[in-house]
Design a protein around this motif. Sequence first.
Motif, mmCIF file in Angstrom:
data_model
loop_
_atom_site.group_PDB
_atom_site.id
_atom_site.type_symbol
_atom_site.label_atom_id
_atom_site.label_comp_id
_atom_site.label_asym_id
_atom_site.label_seq_id
_atom_site.Cartn_x
_atom_site.Cartn_y
_atom_site.Cartn_z
ATOM 1 N N SER A 74 4.531 1.347 -1.685
ATOM 2 C CA SER A 74 4.429 2.801 -1.670
ATOM 3 C C SER A 74 4.651 3.294 -0.243
ATOM 4 O O SER A 74 3.980 2.848 0.690
ATOM 5 C CB SER A 74 3.060 3.265 -2.187
ATOM 6 O OG SER A 74 2.905 4.662 -2.047
ATOM 7 N N GLU A 87 1.710 1.390 1.894
ATOM 8 C CA GLU A 87 0.785 0.616 1.069
ATOM 9 C C GLU A 87 1.606 -0.384 0.274
ATOM 10 O O GLU A 87 2.596 -0.011 -0.360
ATOM 11 C CB GLU A 87 0.004 1.528 0.111
ATOM 12 C CG GLU A 87 -0.921 2.523 0.787
ATOM 13 C CD GLU A 87 -1.667 3.379 -0.230
ATOM 14 O OE1 GLU A 87 -1.477 3.130 -1.442
ATOM 15 O OE2 GLU A 87 -2.412 4.281 0.171
ATOM 16 N N MET A 88 1.184 -1.640 0.330
ATOM 17 C CA MET A 88 1.901 -2.636 -0.459
ATOM 18 C C MET A 88 0.957 -3.730 -0.935
ATOM 19 O O MET A 88 -0.014 -4.079 -0.249
ATOM 20 C CB MET A 88 3.073 -3.236 0.323
ATOM 21 C CG MET A 88 2.748 -3.951 1.596
ATOM 22 S SD MET A 88 4.266 -4.547 2.403
ATOM 23 C CE MET A 88 3.585 -5.341 3.868
ATOM 24 N N SER A 89 1.261 -4.235 -2.131
ATOM 25 C CA SER A 89 0.526 -5.351 -2.728
ATOM 26 C C SER A 89 1.407 -6.589 -2.675
ATOM 27 O O SER A 89 2.599 -6.529 -2.992
ATOM 28 C CB SER A 89 0.140 -5.035 -4.170
ATOM 29 O OG SER A 89 -0.693 -3.899 -4.228
ATOM 30 N N ARG A 117 -3.590 -6.976 -0.138
ATOM 31 C CA ARG A 117 -3.253 -5.555 -0.058
ATOM 32 C C ARG A 117 -3.145 -5.185 1.422
ATOM 33 O O ARG A 117 -4.065 -5.457 2.207
ATOM 34 C CB ARG A 117 -4.308 -4.693 -0.747
ATOM 35 C CG ARG A 117 -4.006 -3.195 -0.690
ATOM 36 C CD ARG A 117 -5.082 -2.394 -1.405
ATOM 37 N NE ARG A 117 -4.863 -0.972 -1.247
ATOM 38 C CZ ARG A 117 -4.075 -0.230 -1.996
ATOM 39 N NH1 ARG A 117 -3.412 -0.825 -2.984
ATOM 40 N NH2 ARG A 117 -3.935 1.066 -1.795
ATOM 41 N N SER A 124 4.734 -7.074 -4.774
ATOM 42 C CA SER A 124 4.683 -6.636 -6.163
ATOM 43 C C SER A 124 4.600 -5.124 -6.295
ATOM 44 O O SER A 124 4.960 -4.563 -7.340
ATOM 45 C CB SER A 124 3.478 -7.273 -6.870
ATOM 46 O OG SER A 124 2.268 -6.937 -6.201
ATOM 47 N N LYS A 125 4.163 -4.441 -5.236
ATOM 48 C CA LYS A 125 4.062 -2.985 -5.284
ATOM 49 C C LYS A 125 4.231 -2.445 -3.872
ATOM 50 O O LYS A 125 3.635 -2.951 -2.930
ATOM 51 C CB LYS A 125 2.711 -2.549 -5.859
ATOM 52 C CG LYS A 125 2.550 -1.051 -6.006
ATOM 53 C CD LYS A 125 1.193 -0.698 -6.610
ATOM 54 C CE LYS A 125 1.023 0.814 -6.744
ATOM 55 N NZ LYS A 125 -0.309 1.165 -7.308
#
Length: 394
Positions: free
Chosen positions: A148, A162-164, A118, A145-146
């Motif tokens: 923001s 923010e990123m995963s 993260r 995968s994610k």
Amino acid sequence: MTQRERILSIAVGGLIAFVLLQWGFTKYRTAVRTRNSRIESLNVQKLQIEEQLLAGAYAEHQMSEYLERSLPGSPERAQSDYQSWLLQLVQENQLNDPRVNPTSPVPVGGLYNRLPYRVDGRIALPNLVELLHAFYAKDYLHRISKLSITPARNQPGKLDLEMSIDVIALTSAPVDLRQPGNDSWRVDSAVAAYSAPILNRNFFEPPNKAPEFTGNAKIEVIVGKDSTTPLTFKDPDGHTLSYEFVEASPDFAKLDERTGTLTVRSEEKNEYKVLVRVFDNGYPRRTTEQLLSITVVDPPPPPVEVAKKEFDDSSQTVLTALVQGRDGWTAWLNVRTRGKTLKLRAGDQFEIGHLKGNVIDVTPKYVVLEVEGRRFELKPPEILAEAAKQSLDN
């Protein structure tokens, strides 16, 4: 033996011979059917085995690519190496207050370990574009995968990020495996190819794209005659186009700025170069320049009836697969009109239809062929005749 008994004996013998003949014919026909059925079954098994070999070769090639892109097989070493690279990535792209937090590796089926991360911080839009480009240019088995992105409070021009991230380490990978050295072929090496459409866009409609030239840059005109040629430019966004010469208008040529029709009249045979600029009315305005070669020639001769050409097998020959074996890579060319597949290696010669040449090289992505002294690449599932024609026309 009386005459009647003799006739009866002949009739009985003939009947017995007919029955024996019928039995023998039935047995022969049954044997032929059984043999044909067996041959058909063996052909089906042969095709299945060839498909399995092809699938195995493809899987072996794919696995070798995955091993080159994988993190080291040790989860601890993999996590340490990737976290170091990730920290360097966010620092180089000026992510303020960066936080890179790994979590425990997740084993998957005994084949690989998935390492989740993260990442969050504050960044400007140009730096974000460069960060994402550098991330995907690195040829790891990783993905975001994610993601923001929100405007940062009290800091105009900054974004909260923010990123995963998920990254894979194959268990079969060596412990001391080095990180990929080359950029991924899936990503354009120039970051400008991505930053320009993002940073220079109109937020009220999709990014404006430049007009594209879809015509022939070589134009032939008849000496002493007005020749008109519509310049074929296509605007992907459907905007209205305008046309002009980049330099002063030549005496022998005129260009309609609204329709793009080029009119040429020359009293002598010669070759000219003109540079045309096309621009749209979108926002921001996009322009395209195209150099045209104009050749003034004599009128064409009367048409001559041409004999009908024979059918060319190369027009129905397709590169179906590139297979790696013990002796290197092999190109499988399927000649559909003949119902056969040629398996060619580097150094082999071939003659298919009207094409005769040599195999120069076979790689995992394409085969290099030489016809009439010109080399060209053939990729699956391209047609041999079309690729050769394109090479010979250039």
